[in-house]
Design an enzyme around this catalytic site. Structure first.
Site, PDB file in Angstrom:
ATOM      1  N   TRP A 325       0.832  -1.198   0.000  1.00 36.67           N
ATOM      2  CA  TRP A 325       0.000   0.000   0.000  1.00 36.67           C
ATOM      3  C   TRP A 325       0.872   1.255   0.000  1.00 36.67           C
ATOM      4  O   TRP A 325       0.529   2.258  -0.618  1.00 36.67           O
ATOM      5  CB  TRP A 325      -0.906   0.007   1.240  1.00 36.67           C
ATOM      6  N   HIS A 326       2.017   1.174   0.687  1.00 37.13           N
ATOM      7  CA  HIS A 326       2.858   2.356   0.827  1.00 37.13           C
ATOM      8  C   HIS A 326       3.579   2.739  -0.461  1.00 37.13           C
ATOM      9  O   HIS A 326       3.929   3.905  -0.635  1.00 37.13           O
ATOM     10  CB  HIS A 326       3.884   2.144   1.946  1.00 37.13           C
ATOM     11  N   GLY A 327       3.827   1.809  -1.337  1.00 40.51           N
ATOM     12  CA  GLY A 327       4.516   2.202  -2.555  1.00 40.51           C
ATOM     13  C   GLY A 327       4.822   1.053  -3.481  1.00 40.51           C
ATOM     14  O   GLY A 327       4.870  -0.108  -3.066  1.00 40.51           O
TER      15      GLY A 327
END
Length: 477
Positions: A325-327
């Site tokens: 989700w973060h990257g």
């Protein structure tokens, strides 16, 4: 439009005056103003991406209405999956398309085959991961009959686009925020004062702590091959406080500004660096995302129930998804996997909920055992942050390899005494205020001269030690 920008300091008073003094008794018009102001706020970066948030809002509002009229479970599932596919489809294309293409090509190269594929020059819409999860929570809760679908389209659009938390959270649940748009709101001086106090603290975190730490963390990470192990450890330490000051600072500002307009948002950070184990850390770090994954992925998968293999599977799924989700980079996935490895021993020994209270409850200082626990938890978190910050997996591995050599015990080549002093002051204030939702929450119990002196000192420090203005880290997610 950044919270710490001149444009925002002009924008906010205008919206505040219109909201309370022009439309103070007109709920529908207040909600319309919030929608309009939120679109101006969001469109300040790139007005073209307003179409995405508007389309997503229409889709989920419409699906909510259809779910309210549909009793057949099979049809309800189709509606739910339509919402999931549309929202995750947009997120997947804008955020992960190039990652999947590059990983696909790299996998063929690994086995000795050359494959040619073109990537696209895709601009990532600001905050897409945040508002996508926010609107999905509405559809899922309506599907599960935990929430009545709204018939007020203006309130729903305001819920999705609410500007204080639109681009970097907290990720609000429809069950908490949406009903607040239905009720008449009254200006309460005490709430506004508390909100202003939290905004000041959030700005201090961002401008003084995060931006100053960023200056040296960037130098060290961008030239890691030139520095000793002790300097690299310092770089990781500074990045740990950069990301905490940056992200929790944004959350504090967002929650504080929301109070100006009569809204109450969920707490997003609870002094995570005072955690005594990694499970406690994840109950205190980015709480709105952690609880989102818990409620919508982890628990439906079975959570900590079932066989040992299922428990392990569920832990890895939740942390790997969180990393992804973060990257769109393997560094984030490894960061998530590393945290899963940290968490597993606690889960398997049923010690993942041992530390649920505030550290050193009702005491001035922690015990020696608590100090060791906090230092160990912070250290393993710091190691994981290296993967989060590094440009690539090879960069992270090289950074850690150089950090853990004999030069770890030498004097750092960079020693920003002023910044480290500011961090120490920051830690001290956070420690004293750890029983509240944010560090200054209970300061109103202190006598007025001392309280105002602290406000003045914090504001002066913001002017004296304001680092070079940088975008909030989580805007990229």
């Amino acid at each position: 439009m950044l919270f710490n920008s001149l444009e925002f300091f002009i924008f906010l008073p205008i919206v505040f005056i219109l909201y309370w003094f022009v439309l103070g008794k007109k709920l529908k018009q207040q909600n319309l103003l919030i929608v309009f102001a939120s679109y101006v706020f969001y469109g300040w970066w790139d007005w073209r991406f307003l179409s995405l948030i508007i389309f997503s809002s229409f889709v989920d509002y419409g699906i909510g209405v259809l779910l309210s009229k549909e009793a057949r479970q099979q049809k309800r599932k189709i509606l739910l999956w339509t919402s999931i596919c549309v929202n995750i489809g947009f997120l997947g294309f804008f955020k992960y398309y190039n990652f999947f293409i590059e990983s696909f090509v790299a996998s063929f190269s690994f086995f000795g085959s050359e494959l040619s594929a073109s990537t696209l020059n895709i601009i990532l819409p600001v905050g897409i991961s945040f508002y996508t999860f926010q609107t999905l929570s509405y559809t899922i809760d309506v599907y599960n009959r935990k929430l009545e679908p709204t018939k007020d389209i203006v309130a729903f659009f305001a819920f999705v686009s609410f500007f204080p938390q639109l681009v970097a959270g907290p990720i609000e649940r429809a069950t908490n925020l949406l009903p607040q748009f239905y009720k008449k709101r009254e200006f309460r001086y005490a709430n506004a004062v508390d909100g202003m106090r939290q905004v000041i603290w959030g700005l201090f975190k961002k401008v003084v702590i995060a931006d100053n730490c960023a200056k040296y963390a960037n130098i060290i990470f961008n030239n890691s091959e030139d520095y000793s192990g002790s300097t690299l450890l310092l770089g990781a330490f500074l990045f740990a406080f950069q990301i905490y000051g940056d992200f929790s600072g944004y959350s504090d500002i967002a929650i504080g500004i929301s109070r100006f307009f009569g809204f109450s948002l969920k707490q997003n950070f609870a002094f995570p660096y005072f955690s005594r184990d990694i499970a406690e850390f994840w109950r205190r770090w980015h709480m709105s995302l952690s609880t989102w994954f818990r409620d919508y992925i982890y628990i439906p998968l079975g959570g900590s129930r079932g066989s040992l293999n299922k428990k392990i599977r569920n832990v890895f799924i939740i942390f790997l998804v969180s990393g992804f989700w973060h990257g769109a980079n393997w560094t984030f996935i490894i960061w998530g996997g590393l945290n899963a490895l940290y968490f597993l021993p606690l889960l398997l020994t049923n010690k993942n909920r041992v530390n649920t209270d505030v550290v050193a409850q009702n005491k001035m200082l922690p015990s020696f055992k608590e100090i060791l626990q906090m230092l160990l938890t912070f250290f393993i978190t710091l190691v994981a942050w290296v993967f989060f910050r590094a440009d690539s997996v090879s960069h992270a591995l090289s950074y850690l390899q150089n950090m853990f050599d004999i030069s770890l015990f030498s004097k750092p080549l960079i020693l920003p005494y002023t910044v480290l002093g500011l961090v120490v002051i920051f830690i001290a204030i956070e420690w004293l205020g750890r029983h509240g939702e944010y560090a200054l929450e209970r300061i109103d119990k202190i006598n007025k001269p001392i309280r105002w002196s602290l406000y003045i000192v914090l504001i002066m420090l913001m002017f004296l030690f304001a680092g070079e203005e940088q975008a909030f880290i989580y805007f990229q997610f």
